[in-house]
Design a protein around this motif. Structure first.
Motif, PDB file in Angstrom:
ATOM      1  N   THR A  23     -38.321   1.642   8.756  1.00 15.47           N
ATOM      2  CA  THR A  23     -38.102   0.871   9.671  1.00 15.47           C
ATOM      3  C   THR A  23     -38.393  -0.441   9.997  1.00 15.47           C
ATOM      4  OG1 THR A  23     -38.803   1.702  11.651  1.00 15.47           O
ATOM      5  CG2 THR A  23     -35.642   2.676  11.213  1.00 15.47           C
ATOM      6  N   ASP A  24     -39.461  -0.781   9.624  1.00 14.47           N
ATOM      7  CA  ASP A  24     -40.277  -2.029   9.574  1.00 14.47           C
ATOM      8  C   ASP A  24     -39.512  -2.828   8.689  1.00 14.47           C
ATOM      9  OD1 ASP A  24     -41.635  -3.858  10.391  1.00 14.47           O
ATOM     10  OD2 ASP A  24     -42.959  -3.123   9.887  1.00 14.47           O
ATOM     11  N   SER A  25     -38.287  -3.492   8.696  1.00 13.94           N
ATOM     12  CA  SER A  25     -38.205  -4.608   7.480  1.00 13.94           C
ATOM     13  C   SER A  25     -38.499  -5.922   7.605  1.00 13.94           C
ATOM     14  CB  SER A  25     -36.442  -4.410   7.768  1.00 13.94           C
ATOM     15  OG  SER A  25     -36.049  -5.266   6.686  1.00 13.94           O
ATOM     16  N   GLN A  26     -38.491  -5.788   6.345  1.00 15.52           N
ATOM     17  CA  GLN A  26     -39.848  -7.497   5.110  1.00 15.52           C
ATOM     18  C   GLN A  26     -39.225  -8.367   5.211  1.00 15.52           C
ATOM     19  OE1 GLN A  26     -43.553  -7.211   6.543  1.00 15.52           O
ATOM     20  NE2 GLN A  26     -42.383  -5.108   7.264  1.00 15.52           N
ATOM     21  N   ASP A  27     -38.737  -9.427   5.767  1.00 11.85           N
ATOM     22  CA  ASP A  27     -38.084 -10.436   5.953  1.00 11.85           C
ATOM     23  C   ASP A  27     -38.319 -10.641   3.321  1.00 11.85           C
ATOM     24  OD1 ASP A  27     -37.682 -11.535   8.088  1.00 11.85           O
ATOM     25  OD2 ASP A  27     -39.400 -12.753   8.730  1.00 11.85           O
ATOM     26  N   TRP A  28     -39.609 -10.578   3.417  1.00  9.91           N
ATOM     27  CA  TRP A  28     -39.226 -10.551   1.397  1.00  9.91           C
ATOM     28  C   TRP A  28     -38.780 -10.039   1.175  1.00  9.91           C
ATOM     29  CZ3 TRP A  28     -41.893  -7.599  -1.789  1.00  9.91           C
ATOM     30  CH2 TRP A  28     -42.462  -6.672  -1.746  1.00  9.91           C
ATOM     31  N   TRP A  29     -39.001  -8.779   1.329  1.00 13.41           N
ATOM     32  CA  TRP A  29     -37.761  -7.719   1.068  1.00 13.41           C
ATOM     33  C   TRP A  29     -36.875  -7.343   2.221  1.00 13.41           C
ATOM     34  CZ3 TRP A  29     -36.285  -8.420  -4.095  1.00 13.41           C
ATOM     35  CH2 TRP A  29     -36.029  -7.138  -4.292  1.00 13.41           C
ATOM     36  N   PRO A  30     -35.724  -7.534   2.118  1.00  9.67           N
ATOM     37  CA  PRO A  30     -35.713  -6.602   3.697  1.00  9.67           C
ATOM     38  C   PRO A  30     -34.531  -5.909   3.035  1.00  9.67           C
ATOM     39  CG  PRO A  30     -33.731  -8.638   2.742  1.00  9.67           C
ATOM     40  CD  PRO A  30     -35.474  -8.232   2.528  1.00  9.67           C
ATOM     41  N   ALA A  31     -34.975  -4.401   4.418  1.00  6.13           N
ATOM     42  CA  ALA A  31     -34.470  -2.766   3.508  1.00  6.13           C
ATOM     43  C   ALA A  31     -32.655  -3.062   4.304  1.00  6.13           C
ATOM     44  CB  ALA A  31     -35.136  -1.968   5.283  1.00  6.13           C
ATOM     45  N   ASP A  32     -31.937  -2.105   3.515  1.00  7.89           N
ATOM     46  CA  ASP A  32     -30.035  -2.191   3.405  1.00  7.89           C
ATOM     47  C   ASP A  32     -30.061  -1.717   5.126  1.00  7.89           C
ATOM     48  OD1 ASP A  32     -30.541  -2.855   0.254  1.00  7.89           O
ATOM     49  OD2 ASP A  32     -30.369  -0.310  -0.344  1.00  7.89           O
ATOM     50  N   TRP A  33     -29.898  -1.330   5.450  1.00  3.61           N
ATOM     51  CA  TRP A  33     -29.468  -1.102   7.121  1.00  3.61           C
ATOM     52  C   TRP A  33     -30.176  -1.197   8.163  1.00  3.61           C
ATOM     53  CZ3 TRP A  33     -28.206   1.604   2.463  1.00  3.61           C
ATOM     54  CH2 TRP A  33     -26.814   1.531   1.723  1.00  3.61           C
ATOM     55  N   GLY A  34     -31.375  -1.437   7.760  1.00  4.47           N
ATOM     56  CA  GLY A  34     -32.067  -2.386   8.307  1.00  4.47           C
ATOM     57  C   GLY A  34     -33.324  -0.299   7.996  1.00  4.47           C
ATOM     58  N   SER A  35     -33.386   0.145   6.655  1.00  4.06           N
ATOM     59  CA  SER A  35     -34.132   1.851   6.536  1.00  4.06           C
ATOM     60  C   SER A  35     -33.868   1.824   5.426  1.00  4.06           C
ATOM     61  CB  SER A  35     -32.840   2.266   6.946  1.00  4.06           C
ATOM     62  OG  SER A  35     -33.503   3.480   6.532  1.00  4.06           O
ATOM     63  N   TYR A  36     -35.843   2.004   5.165  1.00  2.00           N
ATOM     64  CA  TYR A  36     -35.912   2.144   3.472  1.00  2.00           C
ATOM     65  C   TYR A  36     -36.078   3.076   3.280  1.00  2.00           C
ATOM     66  CZ  TYR A  36     -38.356  -3.077   3.684  1.00  2.00           C
ATOM     67  OH  TYR A  36     -38.518  -4.206   4.355  1.00  2.00           O
ATOM     68  N   VAL A  37     -35.762   4.375   4.193  1.00  3.14           N
ATOM     69  CA  VAL A  37     -35.485   5.547   3.332  1.00  3.14           C
ATOM     70  C   VAL A  37     -34.572   5.712   1.897  1.00  3.14           C
ATOM     71  CG1 VAL A  37     -35.152   6.389   5.623  1.00  3.14           C
ATOM     72  CG2 VAL A  37     -32.937   6.003   4.425  1.00  3.14           C
ATOM     73  N   GLY A  38     -33.569   5.306   1.237  1.00  6.40           N
ATOM     74  CA  GLY A  38     -32.532   4.957   0.258  1.00  6.40           C
ATOM     75  C   GLY A  38     -34.250   4.400  -0.622  1.00  6.40           C
ATOM     76  N   MET A  39     -35.114   3.609  -0.382  1.00  4.39           N
ATOM     77  CA  MET A  39     -35.560   3.104  -1.414  1.00  4.39           C
ATOM     78  C   MET A  39     -37.009   3.863  -1.667  1.00  4.39           C
ATOM     79  SD  MET A  39     -38.284   0.238  -3.152  1.00  4.39           S
ATOM     80  CE  MET A  39     -37.646  -0.744  -2.366  1.00  4.39           C
ATOM     81  N   PHE A  40     -37.605   4.545  -0.292  1.00  2.00           N
ATOM     82  CA  PHE A  40     -39.203   5.319  -0.719  1.00  2.00           C
ATOM     83  C   PHE A  40     -38.474   6.887  -1.490  1.00  2.00           C
ATOM     84  CE2 PHE A  40     -40.480   1.931   2.142  1.00  2.00           C
ATOM     85  CZ  PHE A  40     -41.805   1.502   0.942  1.00  2.00           C
ATOM     86  N   ALA A  41     -37.221   6.828  -0.975  1.00  2.63           N
ATOM     87  CA  ALA A  41     -36.797   8.552  -1.884  1.00  2.63           C
ATOM     88  C   ALA A  41     -36.701   8.392  -3.402  1.00  2.63           C
ATOM     89  CB  ALA A  41     -35.545   9.073  -1.275  1.00  2.63           C
ATOM     90  N   ARG A  42     -36.332   6.955  -3.383  1.00  3.27           N
ATOM     91  CA  ARG A  42     -36.271   6.027  -5.082  1.00  3.27           C
ATOM     92  C   ARG A  42     -37.631   6.120  -5.838  1.00  3.27           C
ATOM     93  NH1 ARG A  42     -35.130   1.659  -8.240  1.00  3.27           N
ATOM     94  NH2 ARG A  42     -34.874   1.734  -9.453  1.00  3.27           N
ATOM     95  N   VAL A  43     -38.438   5.757  -5.609  1.00  6.11           N
ATOM     96  CA  VAL A  43     -39.686   5.262  -5.619  1.00  6.11           C
ATOM     97  C   VAL A  43     -40.639   6.733  -5.722  1.00  6.11           C
ATOM     98  CG1 VAL A  43     -42.288   4.362  -4.970  1.00  6.11           C
ATOM     99  CG2 VAL A  43     -40.146   3.547  -4.703  1.00  6.11           C
ATOM    100  N   ALA A  44     -40.427   7.644  -4.989  1.00  9.68           N
ATOM    101  CA  ALA A  44     -41.007   9.475  -5.019  1.00  9.68           C
ATOM    102  C   ALA A  44     -40.252   9.611  -6.416  1.00  9.68           C
ATOM    103  CB  ALA A  44     -41.756   9.492  -3.707  1.00  9.68           C
ATOM    104  N   TRP A  45     -38.905   9.861  -6.140  1.00 12.59           N
ATOM    105  CA  TRP A  45     -37.859  10.662  -7.441  1.00 12.59           C
ATOM    106  C   TRP A  45     -38.513   9.573  -8.792  1.00 12.59           C
ATOM    107  CZ3 TRP A  45     -33.343  13.587  -5.607  1.00 12.59           C
ATOM    108  CH2 TRP A  45     -32.883  13.501  -6.538  1.00 12.59           C
ATOM    109  N   HIS A  46     -38.427   8.773  -8.821  1.00 16.08           N
ATOM    110  CA  HIS A  46     -38.479   8.153  -9.913  1.00 16.08           C
ATOM    111  C   HIS A  46     -40.044   8.354 -10.753  1.00 16.08           C
ATOM    112  CE1 HIS A  46     -35.218   5.730 -11.122  1.00 16.08           C
ATOM    113  NE2 HIS A  46     -34.577   6.418 -10.198  1.00 16.08           N
ATOM    114  N   ALA A  47     -41.374   8.744  -9.720  1.00 17.18           N
ATOM    115  CA  ALA A  47     -42.410   9.189 -10.056  1.00 17.18           C
ATOM    116  C   ALA A  47     -43.006  10.082 -11.121  1.00 17.18           C
ATOM    117  CB  ALA A  47     -43.564   8.537  -8.856  1.00 17.18           C
ATOM    118  N   ALA A  48     -41.872  11.304  -9.756  1.00 17.25           N
ATOM    119  CA  ALA A  48     -42.053  12.806  -9.934  1.00 17.25           C
ATOM    120  C   ALA A  48     -41.021  13.400 -11.420  1.00 17.25           C
ATOM    121  CB  ALA A  48     -41.711  13.843  -9.033  1.00 17.25           C
ATOM    122  N   GLY A  49     -40.244  12.236 -11.617  1.00 16.52           N
ATOM    123  CA  GLY A  49     -38.882  12.546 -12.499  1.00 16.52           C
ATOM    124  C   GLY A  49     -39.181  12.138 -13.885  1.00 16.52           C
TER     125      GLY A  49
END
Length: 725
Positions: free
Chosen positions: A75-101
């Motif tokens: 929930t620490d949204s960065q100005d250079w790449w703001p989090a959707d709805w102030g949350s990066y949960v979707g971002m990191f679920a996808r990063v991990a998913w696409h690494a494993a997938g």
């Protein structure tokens, strides 16, 4: 003259020679055997040095502090790449998913176990667009914890923490993934020369998903699974369902796991397609130096927040995309859907009617509500009868979905880690899962010499003992740490019936070795390996070399109940150059198939050379074939294979059917026969250099020692219990 003139004609280094477009020496001969795959993770690429021990570093890791930092990051949204709805949960679920997938069952390659998402081609796959931003968001944490956490572990852990922050009770997590430091350039991801080329080239018929070329699993170059818009971008949910079923099966997932993963993957986060993909900058690997490894930046707009383009599909799947709930199934099953186009022009499904309060809010402005979306893969869950039945069961019983997804996520993110001996950390689940290929602990406290003496008196031949031990061990894959002699699964289905294992010969040998194991307290797995070692010692002694083959007791014997027979089907050796075996003729040359198996076994080119030469003269060929047995002293561990191969008294003549005759130049007499897997050690300049080394008069002892070392390496492959000692 300007002293700073560095035009191509005056450049002090080879012009273009140090870029990917630069011509290599071997580029002149594209058909030459490329040995690079055997050395793609050479120790020279690893900056941590040979004494670095990741498990020891993990012991220093403050796991709770690391997890706290990851939770804060969500929930620490960065100005250079703001989090959707102030949350990066979707971002990191996808990063991990696409690494494993990227994992695929056929050869165990891909997956998140090495941190390979940092390198090409995966870091620049179209399906991995903007995962580079996720890794940059993780960098301050990686910097803080340094060598105590690998990139591979951090990426997968970030996705697991994302789901926990969203509200899911996860199944567990294991540390232990070690980073690679160089691209896995020699993994075959497909023959296409362009990203997202039509699927047709991967199939005998794209309407028959099971005809996809092995070992591939994804439907198009640059995708992890299936095309979210439909097969070749053409929406047709039932057709997409057929491709999902095949693709997920090739990634070791059944129908229930496929449905659970699809639901769970789309319960949080959103898809991005609010713009024109043509306006994006190059992918990370193709960017200019000033891009500093970041790719896909919007060159004509903000490119952040609501103005991102990733898949081209635009929208969230649920009303509350940062929370783990039943919103996905409620949205999918309780609405009717129709095809529309995203702002980027992608096919997507949107509800025919929906209450305003059920629509998700804009990622930046909560006063704006937007339509949810579904991909063609989501609609496949709704329309395929089997998938639909599973989805409706999960909708009726959310706790069943919670458990199914948590387990499937754990499997997805740990499938390529191998056995639990490699797992580390406080959150390792106690439960043994069948896909982990569990093996009971073996007995180490027995009289090895007595067992060896019993084997020596058994009447088994050298070739019987060595071939059986090899067949037991050769299933090991360093790609996902599966297989190997530990477990003695060679005596269980499906391995006992594999053609490559010569079932009749195998049954005969096991009928001798199994009683020895039962009467001495040794495992069958140990006795099989010990018999192979004894055979090599006897062959070496017959050649005049007294040598002891190292042996580490403690292998266990797996049971049928501990063996996922269906997943082992994918590991059947269809070719094994070490025993001059091929189940049928293949379009791929025997020497290329040999390299593939060698790389999976973790062997180098010199080790491969020594093993081939030794196994030929010992007489371990499939079906007792004479091909490559370049000796009159069969059964003895001599250098005759190399001496004959490099002897210019002989000529090598094609005899048809992939067989070659070795003829005396003076008399025309055929002295030996060979396959391409034999002759490549004389035709390839690198392999010939190794063959000549072993053919030298002063290197007989060196050859025997090198053969024994390589053999022991194969016999101990997968013995992670030794690493943990």
């Amino acid at each position: 003259m300007d002293g700073n003139d560095l035009s191509p004609g005056k450049c002090p280094v080879m012009h273009g020679g140090n870029t990917a477009s630069g011509a290599s020496v071997t580029g002149w001969w594209p058909a030459a055997l490329n040995l690079n795959i055997l050395h793609q993770h050479d120790s020279k690429t690893n900056p941590l040095g040979p004494d670095f021990d990741y498990r020891e570093e993990l012991k220093k890791l403050d796991v709770e502090a690391l997890k706290a930092d990851l939770r804060a990051l969500m929930t620490d949204s960065q100005d250079w790449w703001p989090a959707d709805w102030g949350s990066y949960v979707g971002m990191f679920a996808r990063v991990a998913w696409h690494a494993a997938g990227s994992y695929r069952l056929a050869d165990g390659r891909g997956g998140g176990g090495t941190g390979n998402q940092r390198f090409a081609p995966l870091n620049s796959w179209p399906d991995n667009t903007n995962t580079d931003k996720g890794r940059r968001l993780l960098w301050p944490i990686k910097k803080k914890y340094g060598n105590r956490i690998s990139w591979a572990d951090l990426i997968i852990l970030s996705g697991t923490i994302a789901y926990e922050v969203a509200g899911l009770k996860t199944f567990g997590f294991a540390f232990g993934r070690e980073d690679i430091w160089h691209p896995e350039q020699d993994i075959y991801w497909g023959a296409e020369k362009e990203w997202l080329a039509p699927s047709d080239g991967r199939y005998d018929s794209v309407d028959s998903p099971e005809t996809m070329e092995n070992p591939l699993a994804a439907v198009q170059m640059g995708l992890i699974y299936v095309n979210p818009e439909g097969v070749n971008g053409n929406p047709d949910p039932l057709r997409t369902a057929a491709h999902m079923r095949e693709t997920f099966a090739r990634m070791a997932m059944n129908d229930e796991e496929t449905v659970a993963l699809t639901i769970g993957g789309h319960t949080i986060g959103k898809s991005h397609g609010n713009g024109n993909a043509a306006d994006l900058s190059a992918a990370p690997e193709g960017g200019e130096v000033e891009a500093q490894g970041l790719g896909w930046m919007n060159t004509k707009g903000r490119g952040i927040g609501r103005d991102q383009v990733v898949s081209g599909i635009e929208g969230a799947w649920t009303t509350n995309p940062t929370k783990w709930d039943d919103g996905y199934l409620k949205m999918l099953l309780e609405h009717e859907w129709e095809l529309r186009k995203s702002p980027a022009g992608a096919h997507q499904w949107e509800p025919v009617e929906i209450a305003d309060e059920d629509r998700p809010v804009d990622v930046e402005d909560p006063s704006i509500r937007l339509n949810p979306i579904m991909t063609d893969a989501d609609m496949a869950i709704k329309m395929d009868p089997v998938y639909r039945e599973i989805a409706e069961r999960f909708y009726r019983d959310p706790s069943a979905l919670d458990d199914a997804f948590a387990r499937a996520w754990f499997k997805l993110t740990h499938r390529d880690m191998g056995p639990k001996d490699r797992y580390f950390g406080p959150d390792v689940p106690q439960e043994d899962l069948i896909w982990q290929d569990p093996v009971p602990a073996g007995n180490r406290d027995y009289d090895v010499a007595a067992v060896k003496a019993r084997i020596a008196q058994s009447g088994l031949s050298v070739s019987d003992m060595v071939a059986t031990a090899w067949d037991s061990a050769r299933t090991y894959r360093g790609s996902d740490m599966r297989g190997g002699a530990n477990g003695a699964r060679i005596r269980l289905a499906p391995q006992k019936d594999w053609q490559a294992n010569e079932p009749e010969r195998l049954a005969r040998v096991l009928s001798v070795l199994e009683p020895i194991a039962a009467e001495t307290g040794a495992s069958i797995a140990d006795v099989i390996v010990l018999a192979g070692n004894l055979g090599i010692e006897q062959a070496a002694q017959a050649a005049g070399h007294d040598i002891s083959v190292p042996f580490a007791p403690g292998r266990g014997d797996a049971t049928d109940a501990q063996t996922d027979a269906a997943s082992f089907d994918a590991m059947e050796p269809l070719a094994d150059g070490y025993r001059n075996f091929a189940k049928q003729d293949y379009a791929v040359a025997p020497e290329e198939l040999l390299l593939d198996r060698t790389q999976l076994l973790g062997l180098t080119a010199p080790e491969m050379t020594a093993l081939i030469g030794g196994m030929r003269v010992i007489g371990t060929n499939y079906g007792d074939s004479a091909h490559g047995v370049f000796t009159e002293r069969k059964g003895q561990l001599t250098t005759d294979f190399f001496v004959t191969l490099t002897d210019m008294r002989y000529s090598w003549v094609p005899a048809g059917g992939g067989i070659y005759e070795i003829r005396d130049r003076n008399t025309g007499e055929t002295r030996f026969t060979a396959t391409r897997a034999d002759l490549v050690f004389g035709s390839n300049s690198i392999l010939r250099a190794y063959a000549e080394l072993y053919a030298q008069d002063d290197n007989e002892r060196k050859f025997v020692e090198d053969f024994v070392a390589a053999w022991t390496k194969v016999m101990n492959a997968g013995r992670f219990d030794l690493d943990a000692d």
